[in-house]
Enzyme design. Structure first.
Site, mmCIF file in Angstrom:
data_model
loop_
_atom_site.group_PDB
_atom_site.id
_atom_site.type_symbol
_atom_site.label_atom_id
_atom_site.label_comp_id
_atom_site.label_asym_id
_atom_site.label_seq_id
_atom_site.Cartn_x
_atom_site.Cartn_y
_atom_site.Cartn_z
ATOM 1 N N ASP A 1 78.006 32.703 90.675
ATOM 2 C CA ASP A 1 78.052 31.372 91.279
ATOM 3 C C ASP A 1 79.318 30.634 90.859
ATOM 4 O O ASP A 1 79.787 30.773 89.733
ATOM 5 C CB ASP A 1 76.801 30.605 90.821
ATOM 6 C CG ASP A 1 76.713 29.226 91.429
ATOM 7 O OD1 ASP A 1 76.581 29.132 92.656
ATOM 8 O OD2 ASP A 1 76.775 28.231 90.665
ATOM 9 N N GLU B 1 81.634 34.041 93.989
ATOM 10 C CA GLU B 1 81.626 33.002 95.030
ATOM 11 C C GLU B 1 82.928 32.208 94.920
ATOM 12 O O GLU B 1 83.123 31.437 93.995
ATOM 13 C CB GLU B 1 80.434 32.056 94.858
ATOM 14 C CG GLU B 1 80.398 30.996 95.955
ATOM 15 C CD GLU B 1 79.470 29.824 95.649
ATOM 16 O OE1 GLU B 1 78.992 29.187 96.594
ATOM 17 O OE2 GLU B 1 79.249 29.541 94.452
#
Length: 621
Positions: free
Chosen positions: A335, A364
């Site tokens: 993330d 990400e």
């Protein structure tokens, strides 16, 4: 005499109280937490740093009963922590015993287990371009165990009526539907985080974690997560953990008693990120702008971790490796990858890939420019211009996602319609490894594809065919295969709706073909046919990609590998189109027939090919 006797008794009582207080103080000082809770022998990086936590534990000297080399002991300004590093290179699986002493006397002992490592653990293969990744949010997928819907000690209780509330989905719900996912044609599951998140509200997304060694009890237990991996591997499915390096939740137990002031970024206290990831590589960026991107908190409930602190970085490395070994993981999705300390996240990634050379990690990197995204992929030539290598094997193709959001609504034009797809792949020269890009129509943070296109099956067929047959690793968001909608404008809860049939009380069970509506079944059957074809096509997994400039909003490309050829045609017009096949002879090379996978029909490929409006073709040559 009586007076002396009184004072003697008082002195004895006082002395006993002092001894009792000293005893209780030592009892209280005993270890409350040990992290990692255990480790393995035979790791490539053989030094392990163990965190011991307890009241005033730093007042004690640490030794071991066994012949173990303690390489380093770190004490911080917080006396409740002590970090003890040991060398495990020549140690067999066993239980170690750490003695905590004061004034040359052992006051208490803490056992620590070194386990036997799984055979060939280091050689595990991560997800690859041969996989299709199924992204699900466990709280919204299926409730397999209603008994854990609300848990004492965790604030956010079950409230299925609230879009941002806990709905009760869990690990057992995923296990119950593994056969559904495999039958669909997916080969890997990326679940959004499952670790404990004790936020007062919106905890279902689990990105504000309060304990990174503990599965959230509302999802199940650590053993349940391990069992999920076992059940998946029995079905040849891969498990990808959503890992968060950038921040923890404000309710994390260490945030409430920081080991060091600089364990998190402080200004002092809280300051929000400016979210301008460009400052990480902008040669003209001001220091303050870069600082607020990298060190600012993502939101107020997510304190930003300081990976430039060696204790923090090592903690995160060991925690990630611990989960790989414990749960037998096949990959990470990381993330907010590009919000981390740039050098810190590079070291974190390299440490994991050094331990598991065939593992895979997708970061990400939510940017809208191929050069900027490619900066974050391993061995990027663009990153090398600043002497930077992230070592991150895979990144997410957000520019393709951006284009997909409009291209199937648009007429032919210089930069519109299918030209957007062509234009995206033109820039593939920027990436060091295009086969390791994650391609997707949507995810848990974006608008739902089937909302944007008003549940248009034809648009979905075009979009899914594109991501399933181009280079890279396709990712499908749960429910898209039955046409699920969700409006980002109404909030995250709407794009994270419950999968119908995941709860016993649901009126319809879309996991079952017999209960799907006609439209849902049309979405599902198309998805299943395409993804199951992809499973066995090495040309799609590894093949060279050759594409042709779109004409009249028709995009044609070929995938070729070791004699296998696949021709893909995407007609983005409302009307039929007829293609002159002479233009594609460098790939057709005299081929005169092919099987169209989606319809099952044999096609003549002589002079012309006619394709219906808003239709894809996948032709095995």
């Amino acid at each position: 005499m009586k007076t002396n006797s009184f004072f003697q008794k008082a002195f004895v009582v006082f002395s006993l109280l002092l001894l009792l207080n000293a005893f209780l103080s030592e009892v209280n000082a005993q270890v409350e937490r040990v992290e990692p809770p255990f480790w393995w022998s035979g790791m490539k990086n053989s030094e392990i740093e163990i965190l011991f936590y307890g009241k005033d534990i730093a007042d004690y000297k640490v030794s071991t009963e066994e012949d173990v080399v303690i390489t380093r002991v770190v004490k911080t300004e917080n006396p409740n922590y002590i970090f003890v590093s040991i060398e495990t290179k020549n140690l067999q699986p066993q239980t170690l015993h750490f003695n905590f002493s004061k004034k040359n006397r052992v006051k208490f002992t803490q056992a620590y287990e070194l386990k036997k490592r799984k055979e060939n653990s280091a050689a595990r293969e991560g997800f690859t371009s041969a996989d299709v990744m199924y992204l699900l949010m466990p709280d919204r997928f299926a409730n397999g165990n209603p008994d854990n819907d609300s848990v004492e000690g965790l604030v956010d209780k079950l409230n299925r009526e609230a879009e941002g509330g806990r709905h009760g989905g869990d690990i057992q719900g995923i296990i119950d539907h593994l056969d559904y996912i495999k039958d669909l044609g997916a080969t890997a599951i990326w679940s959004t985080p499952l670790l404990e998140d004790n936020d007062k509200a919106y905890s279902y997304h689990t990105y504000a974690q309060s304990d990174v060694y503990q599965i959230d009890p509302r999802y199940g237990s650590n053993d349940d997560y391990k069992r999920l991996a076992e059940e998946m591997h029995e079905r040849n499915l891969k498990l990808i953990m959503d890992y968060v390096t950038n921040h923890w939740g404000a309710e994390h137990w260490m945030i409430k008693d920081l080991p060091t002031y600089d364990w998190i970024h402080q200004f002092p206290g809280y300051a929000n990120s400016n979210y301008r990831m460009e400052t990480q590589y902008d040669p003209h960026a001001s220091a303050i702008d870069k600082k607020y991107c990298e060190e600012g908190w993502f939101v107020k409930t997510m304190p930003d971790l300081n990976q430039s602190n060696p204790l923090v970085l090592n903690y995160l490395i060991q925690n990630a490796i611990w989960w790989i070994e414990f749960a037998d993981l096949d990959g990470f999705r990381v993330d907010t990858y590009s919000y981390n300390d740039k050098e810190g996240i590079s070291k974190w990634t390299k440490a994991i890939m050094d331990e598991y050379p065939n593992f895979n990690i997708v970061g990400e990197v939510w940017l809208h420019n191929q050069a900027q995204i490619s900066y974050w992929q391993k061995d990027s030539k663009i990153g090398a211009l600043q002497d930077f290598n992230s070592y991150c094997p895979s990144v997410m193709d957000f520019t393709l996602h951006d284009a997909i959001g409009n291209m199937f609504k648009e007429k032919a034009g210089w930069g519109s319609g299918m030209q957007k797809a062509y234009g995206n792949f033109v820039n593939d020269f920027l990436y060091p490894n295009t086969n390791n890009l994650l391609v997707f129509l949507e995810n848990h943070d974006t608008g739902r594809f089937n909302e944007i296109y008003k549940q248009d099956l034809q648009a979905y067929q075009l979009g899914l065919t594109l991501i399933a047959t181009t280079r890279g690793i396709p990712q499908l968001y749960y429910g898209s295969e039955i046409g699920m909608r969700g409006d980002k404008g109404k909030g995250d809860g709407d794009i994270r709706r419950d999968f119908p049939g995941g709860w016993e009380s649901d009126e319809q069970n879309a996991f079952q073909a017999s209960e799907r509506t006609e439209l849902q079944e049309n979405f599902h059957s198309f998805t299943k046919k395409l993804l199951n074809f992809r499973k066995n096509s090495k040309a799609i997994h590894q093949g060279n990609l050759t594409h042709y400039l779109p004409e009249n909003n028709v995009y044609v490309y070929f995938r070729e590998f070791e004699g296998e050829k696949v021709m893909v045609v995407l007609n983005n017009n409302e009307e039929k189109q007829t293609l002159k096949l002479a233009r594609f002879q460098e790939n057709l090379n005299g081929t005169t027939t092919g099987k169209e996978i989606l319809s099952g029909k044999q096609l003549p490929l002589n002079d012309e090919l006619t394709i219906n409006g808003k239709t894809p073709m996948v032709i095995q040559l």
